[in-house]
Design a protein around this motif. Structure first.
Motif, PDB file in Angstrom:
ATOM      1  N   ILE A 154       7.885  14.320  -9.311  1.00  0.00           N
ATOM      2  CA  ILE A 154       8.147  12.948  -9.684  1.00  0.00           C
ATOM      3  C   ILE A 154       7.298  12.032  -8.662  1.00  0.00           C
ATOM      4  O   ILE A 154       7.620  12.529  -7.213  1.00  0.00           O
ATOM      5  CB  ILE A 154       9.896  12.431  -9.113  1.00  0.00           C
ATOM      6  CG1 ILE A 154      10.611  12.977 -10.377  1.00  0.00           C
ATOM      7  CG2 ILE A 154      10.045  11.052  -9.001  1.00  0.00           C
ATOM      8  CD1 ILE A 154      12.108  13.717  -9.703  1.00  0.00           C
ATOM      9  N   GLY A 155       7.101  10.324  -8.772  1.00  0.00           N
ATOM     10  CA  GLY A 155       5.907   9.853  -8.174  1.00  0.00           C
ATOM     11  C   GLY A 155       5.050   9.595  -7.802  1.00  0.00           C
ATOM     12  O   GLY A 155       4.508   8.978  -7.036  1.00  0.00           O
ATOM     13  N   ASN A 156       4.036  11.047  -8.670  1.00  0.00           N
ATOM     14  CA  ASN A 156       3.180  11.338  -8.435  1.00  0.00           C
ATOM     15  C   ASN A 156       2.320  11.608  -7.028  1.00  0.00           C
ATOM     16  O   ASN A 156       1.103  10.757  -5.735  1.00  0.00           O
ATOM     17  CB  ASN A 156       1.847  10.006  -8.843  1.00  0.00           C
ATOM     18  CG  ASN A 156       1.569  10.054 -10.467  1.00  0.00           C
ATOM     19  OD1 ASN A 156       2.458  10.840 -11.211  1.00  0.00           O
ATOM     20  ND2 ASN A 156       2.354   8.691 -10.832  1.00  0.00           N
ATOM     21  N   PRO A 157       3.498  12.111  -6.368  1.00  0.00           N
ATOM     22  CA  PRO A 157       3.184  12.614  -5.449  1.00  0.00           C
ATOM     23  C   PRO A 157       1.619  13.554  -5.053  1.00  0.00           C
ATOM     24  O   PRO A 157       1.310  13.895  -5.492  1.00  0.00           O
ATOM     25  CB  PRO A 157       3.589  13.912  -4.910  1.00  0.00           C
ATOM     26  CG  PRO A 157       4.284  14.464  -6.220  1.00  0.00           C
ATOM     27  CD  PRO A 157       4.137  13.329  -7.112  1.00  0.00           C
ATOM     28  N   GLN A 158       1.138  13.347  -3.561  1.00  0.00           N
ATOM     29  CA  GLN A 158      -0.022  13.877  -3.416  1.00  0.00           C
ATOM     30  C   GLN A 158      -0.536  14.714  -3.014  1.00  0.00           C
ATOM     31  O   GLN A 158      -1.920  15.776  -2.069  1.00  0.00           O
ATOM     32  CB  GLN A 158      -1.098  12.659  -1.918  1.00  0.00           C
ATOM     33  CG  GLN A 158      -1.284  11.127  -3.069  1.00  0.00           C
ATOM     34  CD  GLN A 158      -2.360  11.308  -4.194  1.00  0.00           C
ATOM     35  OE1 GLN A 158      -3.704  11.658  -4.160  1.00  0.00           O
ATOM     36  NE2 GLN A 158      -1.506  11.616  -5.925  1.00  0.00           N
ATOM     37  N   LEU A 159       1.064  15.200  -2.633  1.00  0.00           N
ATOM     38  CA  LEU A 159       0.656  16.677  -1.881  1.00  0.00           C
ATOM     39  C   LEU A 159       2.017  17.536  -1.767  1.00  0.00           C
ATOM     40  O   LEU A 159       2.979  16.843  -2.553  1.00  0.00           O
ATOM     41  CB  LEU A 159       0.882  16.822  -0.524  1.00  0.00           C
ATOM     42  CG  LEU A 159       2.080  17.962   0.818  1.00  0.00           C
ATOM     43  CD1 LEU A 159       0.840  19.160   1.024  1.00  0.00           C
ATOM     44  CD2 LEU A 159       1.246  17.760   1.954  1.00  0.00           C
ATOM     45  N   ILE A 160       1.836  18.255  -2.979  1.00  0.00           N
ATOM     46  CA  ILE A 160       3.102  18.999  -3.415  1.00  0.00           C
ATOM     47  C   ILE A 160       2.971  20.556  -3.047  1.00  0.00           C
ATOM     48  O   ILE A 160       2.084  21.495  -3.048  1.00  0.00           O
ATOM     49  CB  ILE A 160       2.800  18.723  -4.864  1.00  0.00           C
ATOM     50  CG1 ILE A 160       3.107  18.184  -5.132  1.00  0.00           C
ATOM     51  CG2 ILE A 160       3.481  20.644  -5.475  1.00  0.00           C
ATOM     52  CD1 ILE A 160       2.142  18.380  -7.352  1.00  0.00           C
TER      53      ILE A 160
END
Ligand SMILES: Nc1ncnc2c1ncn2[C@@H]1O[C@H](COP(=O)(O)OP(=O)(O)OP(=O)(O)O)[C@@H](O)[C@H]1O
Ligand SMILES: [Mg+2]
Length: 297
Positions: A154-160
């Motif tokens: 959700i929300g296009n995270p840059q750290l997963i």
């Protein structure tokens, strides 16, 4: 976007209240792309993941994501973080759609139309569209993990961060899950913790081995495999010969085959009678690293 950020972990140490030193001076530089964190039970993987996810504060050390100081400003990291914990735990009698919608609200997606678009796209992406109205409580393990990755995205995270996501999945679901991870963009830092060597071999251009709270090894799987070239040997023995072989050789793995035991041994030269050289794999890299650290202890 074109904004690349490295995750820099420096001398990270975590000592729990009961004295357990779960992390002991962990230093890692993690570039965008899939990063495999491989380690046995109790290695400190979840402690490291929770610390990066700002759910716990380390005893000492630092974490930076680009120029963002993760420990000093956890709320800034959370805006760009997707996290799938090892024990996602809560599977309420709420539909997948409603739960994802709720989580999108928590993530700050306030506009109805935008949220609808986000939630629908994610349900399609993880192949749960057909069951979106079903309660999460009735989902299978594989469906739960796919829901878990949807909420992390959700929300296009840059750290997963995904903590042992494939444990307990059947081969087909494991494949589906790994394919979902593989589709995440190259600009995103994705950290996958696992004790399954193939997860890393299949997916990760970079990896580290963590055990006893320390980084034992870091690099590219292919290069690490290359380093074992000419040093891994195989022999088929009877089961009752195993102890004697363990005493004489550095046995890094054993496997049963048709009632006999196949052992892998590391040695710089031919170890002796009955051994044949084998092309080592990532499993040999992993087991020989763990073996060497146990010997040193
Ligand atoms: N809340 C806690 N309090 C005390 N000790 C803990 C706590 N959480 C973890 N530990 C200990 O810290 C060490 C590292 O645990 P951690 O859960 O980080 O390892 P892990 O690599 O994730 O293991 P697993 O593969 O079993 O999930 C272990 O010795 C564990 O028993
Ligand atoms: Mg864990």
């Amino acid at each position: 976007m074109g904004e690349y950020r490295m995750l820099q972990i420096e001398k990270l140490t975590h000592v729990y209240g009961n004295g357990t030193r779960a992390l002991d001076g962990v230093t890692l530089a993690i570039p965008p792309g899939m990063f495999g964190l491989l380690g046995p039970n109790g290695a400190g993987k979840s402690t490291l993941m929770r610390t990066i996810a700002t759910l716990q504060t380390p005893t000492s050390g630092s974490i930076h994501f680009g120029d963002l100081d993760v420990i000093a400003t956890p709320e800034l990291l959370r805006r760009t973080l997707g996290y799938l914990p090892q024990d996602f735990g809560v599977y309420p009698r709420v539909s997948a759609y409603d739960m994802l919608d709720h989580m999108a609200v928590l993530k700050g997606i306030a506009g109805r139309a935008e949220r609808k678009e986000t939630v629908e796209a994610l349900l399609h992406q993880v192949n749960l569209w057909a069951v979106r109205k079903k309660a999460l409580a009735g989902f299978s393990g594989g469906m739960r993990q796919r829901f878990g990755i949807a909420q992390a995205l959700i929300g296009n995270p840059q750290l997963i961060i995904v903590d042992e996501p494939t444990a307990g999945l059947d081969p087909e679901e494991r494949n589906r899950f790994l394919n979902l991870l593989a589709e995440i963009g190259d600009n995103v830092v994705v950290i996958l913790s696992t004790h399954i060597v193939e997860d890393v071999a299949d997916l990760c251009p970079r990896m580290a081995v963590l055990a006893g709270g320390r980084v034992l090894l870091e690099g590219a799987p292919l290069a690490l495999i290359e380093e074992t070239r000419g040093r891994v040997w195989q022999k088929t023995i009877a089961r009752d010969e195993l102890e004697a072989h363990r005493e004489r050789y550095r046995v890094i793995s054993t496997r049963l085959f048709a009632g006999r035991t196949i052992i892998h041994v590391v040695a710089d030269g031919a170890p002796g009678e009955g051994f044949t050289p084998v092309q080592g794999g990532l499993e040999d890299v992993y087991f020989s690293t763990l073996d060497a650290s146990r010997r040193a202890a």
